[in-house]
Design a protein around this motif. Structure first.
Motif, PDB file in Angstrom:
ATOM      1  N   UNK A 213       0.856  -1.184   0.000  1.00  0.00           N
ATOM      2  CA  UNK A 213       0.000   0.000   0.000  1.00  0.00           C
ATOM      3  C   UNK A 213       0.893   1.235   0.000  1.00  0.00           C
ATOM      4  N   UNK A 214       0.573   2.195  -0.844  1.00  0.00           N
ATOM      5  CA  UNK A 214       1.286   3.471  -0.892  1.00  0.00           C
ATOM      6  C   UNK A 214       0.360   4.549  -0.352  1.00  0.00           C
ATOM      7  N   UNK A 215       0.856   5.328   0.618  1.00  0.00           N
ATOM      8  CA  UNK A 215       0.089   6.445   1.174  1.00  0.00           C
ATOM      9  C   UNK A 215       0.660   7.741   0.626  1.00  0.00           C
ATOM     10  N   UNK A 216      -0.224   8.617   0.145  1.00  0.00           N
ATOM     11  CA  UNK A 216       0.198   9.874  -0.484  1.00  0.00           C
ATOM     12  C   UNK A 216      -0.516  11.047   0.176  1.00  0.00           C
ATOM     13  N   UNK A 217       0.182  12.165   0.320  1.00  0.00           N
ATOM     14  CA  UNK A 217      -0.395  13.374   0.910  1.00  0.00           C
ATOM     15  C   UNK A 217      -0.134  14.574   0.014  1.00  0.00           C
ATOM     16  N   UNK A 218      -1.116  15.468  -0.041  1.00  0.00           N
ATOM     17  CA  UNK A 218      -0.987  16.733  -0.765  1.00  0.00           C
ATOM     18  C   UNK A 218      -1.305  17.842   0.225  1.00  0.00           C
ATOM     19  N   UNK A 219      -0.378  18.753   0.431  1.00  0.00           N
ATOM     20  CA  UNK A 219      -0.598  19.870   1.347  1.00  0.00           C
ATOM     21  C   UNK A 219      -0.537  21.191   0.583  1.00  0.00           C
ATOM     22  N   UNK A 220      -1.135  22.225   1.168  1.00  0.00           N
ATOM     23  CA  UNK A 220      -1.124  23.552   0.554  1.00  0.00           C
ATOM     24  C   UNK A 220      -2.299  23.824  -0.350  1.00  0.00           C
ATOM     25  N   UNK A 221      -3.205  22.851  -0.491  1.00  0.00           N
ATOM     26  CA  UNK A 221      -4.401  23.088  -1.296  1.00  0.00           C
ATOM     27  C   UNK A 221      -5.365  23.981  -0.527  1.00  0.00           C
ATOM     28  N   UNK A 222      -5.907  24.999  -1.152  1.00  0.00           N
ATOM     29  CA  UNK A 222      -6.879  25.845  -0.462  1.00  0.00           C
ATOM     30  C   UNK A 222      -8.220  25.134  -0.350  1.00  0.00           C
ATOM     31  N   UNK A 223      -9.060  25.609   0.555  1.00  0.00           N
ATOM     32  CA  UNK A 223     -10.431  25.095   0.636  1.00  0.00           C
ATOM     33  C   UNK A 223     -11.224  25.561  -0.580  1.00  0.00           C
ATOM     34  N   UNK A 224     -12.201  24.735  -0.994  1.00  0.00           N
ATOM     35  CA  UNK A 224     -13.112  25.149  -2.048  1.00  0.00           C
ATOM     36  C   UNK A 224     -12.778  24.678  -3.437  1.00  0.00           C
ATOM     37  N   UNK A 225     -11.774  23.810  -3.578  1.00  0.00           N
ATOM     38  CA  UNK A 225     -11.407  23.282  -4.891  1.00  0.00           C
ATOM     39  C   UNK A 225     -12.201  22.003  -5.149  1.00  0.00           C
ATOM     40  N   UNK A 226     -12.815  21.900  -6.326  1.00  0.00           N
ATOM     41  CA  UNK A 226     -13.573  20.701  -6.678  1.00  0.00           C
ATOM     42  C   UNK A 226     -15.056  20.992  -6.775  1.00  0.00           C
ATOM     43  N   UNK A 235     -12.983  11.623  -7.219  1.00  0.00           N
ATOM     44  CA  UNK A 235     -13.224  10.943  -8.477  1.00  0.00           C
ATOM     45  C   UNK A 235     -12.146  11.206  -9.500  1.00  0.00           C
ATOM     46  N   UNK A 236     -11.698  12.453  -9.590  1.00  0.00           N
ATOM     47  CA  UNK A 236     -10.694  12.792 -10.591  1.00  0.00           C
ATOM     48  C   UNK A 236      -9.326  12.224 -10.222  1.00  0.00           C
ATOM     49  N   UNK A 352      -3.030  15.007 -11.765  1.00  0.00           N
ATOM     50  CA  UNK A 352      -4.463  15.190 -11.484  1.00  0.00           C
ATOM     51  C   UNK A 352      -4.736  16.515 -10.781  1.00  0.00           C
ATOM     52  N   UNK A 353      -3.916  16.854  -9.783  1.00  0.00           N
ATOM     53  CA  UNK A 353      -4.110  18.099  -9.038  1.00  0.00           C
ATOM     54  C   UNK A 353      -3.897  19.310  -9.945  1.00  0.00           C
ATOM     55  N   UNK A 354      -2.884  19.247 -10.805  1.00  0.00           N
ATOM     56  CA  UNK A 354      -2.643  20.355 -11.737  1.00  0.00           C
ATOM     57  C   UNK A 354      -3.834  20.540 -12.664  1.00  0.00           C
ATOM     58  N   UNK A 355      -4.378  19.439 -13.171  1.00  0.00           N
ATOM     59  CA  UNK A 355      -5.544  19.527 -14.052  1.00  0.00           C
ATOM     60  C   UNK A 355      -6.739  20.129 -13.315  1.00  0.00           C
ATOM     61  N   UNK A 356      -6.963  19.684 -12.080  1.00  0.00           N
ATOM     62  CA  UNK A 356      -8.074  20.220 -11.287  1.00  0.00           C
ATOM     63  C   UNK A 356      -7.901  21.724 -11.060  1.00  0.00           C
ATOM     64  N   UNK A 357      -6.703  22.142 -10.696  1.00  0.00           N
ATOM     65  CA  UNK A 357      -6.453  23.557 -10.403  1.00  0.00           C
ATOM     66  C   UNK A 357      -6.564  24.414 -11.662  1.00  0.00           C
ATOM     67  N   UNK A 358      -6.108  23.894 -12.789  1.00  0.00           N
ATOM     68  CA  UNK A 358      -6.280  24.639 -14.045  1.00  0.00           C
ATOM     69  C   UNK A 358      -7.755  24.809 -14.367  1.00  0.00           C
ATOM     70  N   UNK A 359      -8.549  23.757 -14.105  1.00  0.00           N
ATOM     71  CA  UNK A 359      -9.990  23.825 -14.353  1.00  0.00           C
ATOM     72  C   UNK A 359     -10.660  24.866 -13.463  1.00  0.00           C
ATOM     73  N   UNK A 360     -10.098  25.080 -12.270  1.00  0.00           N
ATOM     74  CA  UNK A 360     -10.653  26.032 -11.311  1.00  0.00           C
ATOM     75  C   UNK A 360     -10.121  27.445 -11.513  1.00  0.00           C
TER      76      UNK A 360
END
Length: 368
Positions: A213-226, A235-236, A352-360
């Protein structure tokens, strides 16, 4: 055969394991982004097999050639294309699997889906070798994210029965995430790493393999994305993670464990911190509520299956004679894919995160 991911940032992965080469085209990348190519090479080296316990003996340097989209180490805004030549193939090792599909590989499903025309050498387009272009794309995206205060890091959470120390739910130091991205056998607890290596070696000596199992974390994301429903962050991310060969499951926060809790245990209470920012006292939901980021660390885990190619004799079928048969797999294979999957999961998350942020419209907001 579609190998394209993304909405605003699109990546197209091409090539086959034993073809001339493999590569990726990244469309929609921000123009003017300065990219440290030595850092990209380092991240590619973390995925490559050399020197990692239990990895395949296929030695590929994964040196890439940038064909378009970059000038003087800055993105031009044109599609960014990277090509990686295959230099160490042994196609003869795969001669007996053309009509004897390997258990748990895509040989049979590929044969049915593509009428037998799929390239089975080394797994062809289904091969884990195709994760190298994903790591290239993710390494480029990660540098853009880090310059915007967003950090990504992962570690081997579990191999067999051996567990590493998990990420703390509510506060993950950037220094920890950065240090993990400098390692090839990534664990927080170094004693756990040594025990994991024993598990991998035990499987290898038995001509077998082991999962993890691989555990991954993303920090620094603001609230309200998605967005809710069909555009959730979970899902994305999940869509991208399941493009990584050998990923068989994903969970966010406490995941399946949360089903065993009471609501009073599972809920994440809100509070204002000393800076007036909204936080939660726990992070059982993994930084996402209603498909939208909360501003807390985004934490998820992916289940990586044992390598399907093992040295033991296995039952299979003969597609030509339409009868049951036996198979002994030749070639060079990992005893535990999870070790080399860590930089791939990080890279997939970065894409995935870059794509989501570009969409936002996140990056244009930051420039303002």
């Amino acid at each position: 055969m579609s190998s394209i991911y993304g909405e605003k940032l699109k990546i197209s992965v091409f090539g086959e394991s034993h073809g001339a080469g493999i590569g990726v085209v990244i469309d929609g990348i921000l123009p003017g982004a300065e990219i440290d190519l030595e850092e990209v090479r380092f991240q590619m080296s973390r995925r490559s097999p050399g020197g990692v316990e239990g990895s395949t003996k296929r030695n590929e340097a994964d040196e890439f050639e940038i064909l378009s989209g970059m000038l003087e180490n800055r993105t031009t805004g044109a599609p960014l294309c990277a090509f990686i030549r295959n230099t160490n193939t042994r196609s003869g090792d795969y001669g007996n699997i053309a009509l004897l599909p390997r258990p748990s590989h895509a040989d049979y499903t590929g044969f049915v889906r593509y009428n037998g025309f799929n390239d089975i050498r080394g797994g062809g387009h289904f091969s884990g070798r195709l994760t190298a272009p994903i790591v290239f794309a993710g390494s480029v995206c990660r540098q853009i994210l880090e310059k915007n205060g967003i950090m990504i890091g992962a570690h081997i959470y579990r191999i067999g029965s051996v567990k590493d120390t998990p990420f703390t739910d509510c506060e993950i130091p950037s220094e920890l995430l950065k240090s993990l991205t400098r390692e090839r056998f990534c664990t927080i607890d170094k004693e756990a790493a040594e025990k994991m290596k024993v598990e991998i070696e035990r499987a290898r000596l038995q001509a077998d393999s082991i999962g993890g199992i691989v555990e991954c974390a993303v920090t620094g994301l603001p609230a309200g994305i998605g967005s809710p429903m069909f555009e959730t962050v979970e899902g994305r991310l999940a869509s991208m993670m399941f493009s990584v060969p050998a990923v068989k499951g994903i969970e966010f926060g406490k995941g399946f464990e949360i089903s065993e809790m009471l609501g009073s245990q599972a809920n994440d209470p809100f509070y204002y911190d000393e800076n007036g920012e909204v936080k939660t006292k726990t992070n059982n939901n993994g930084g996402i509520l209603g498909g939208i980021t909360t501003g807390m660390p985004l934490i998820f885990r992916t289940a990586i299956k044992p390598t399907s190619s093992i040295g033991k004799e296995q039952d299979t079928i003969n597609l030509s004679e339409k009868k049951n048969d036996k198979l002994i797999i030749k070639g060079r294979h990992d005893s535990c894919i999870a070790v080399r999957a860590v930089p791939v999961i990080e890279a997939a998350a970065a894409v995935a995160i870059t794509d989501i942020l570009l969409s936002e419209g996140f990056f244009s907001q930051r420039e303002d």
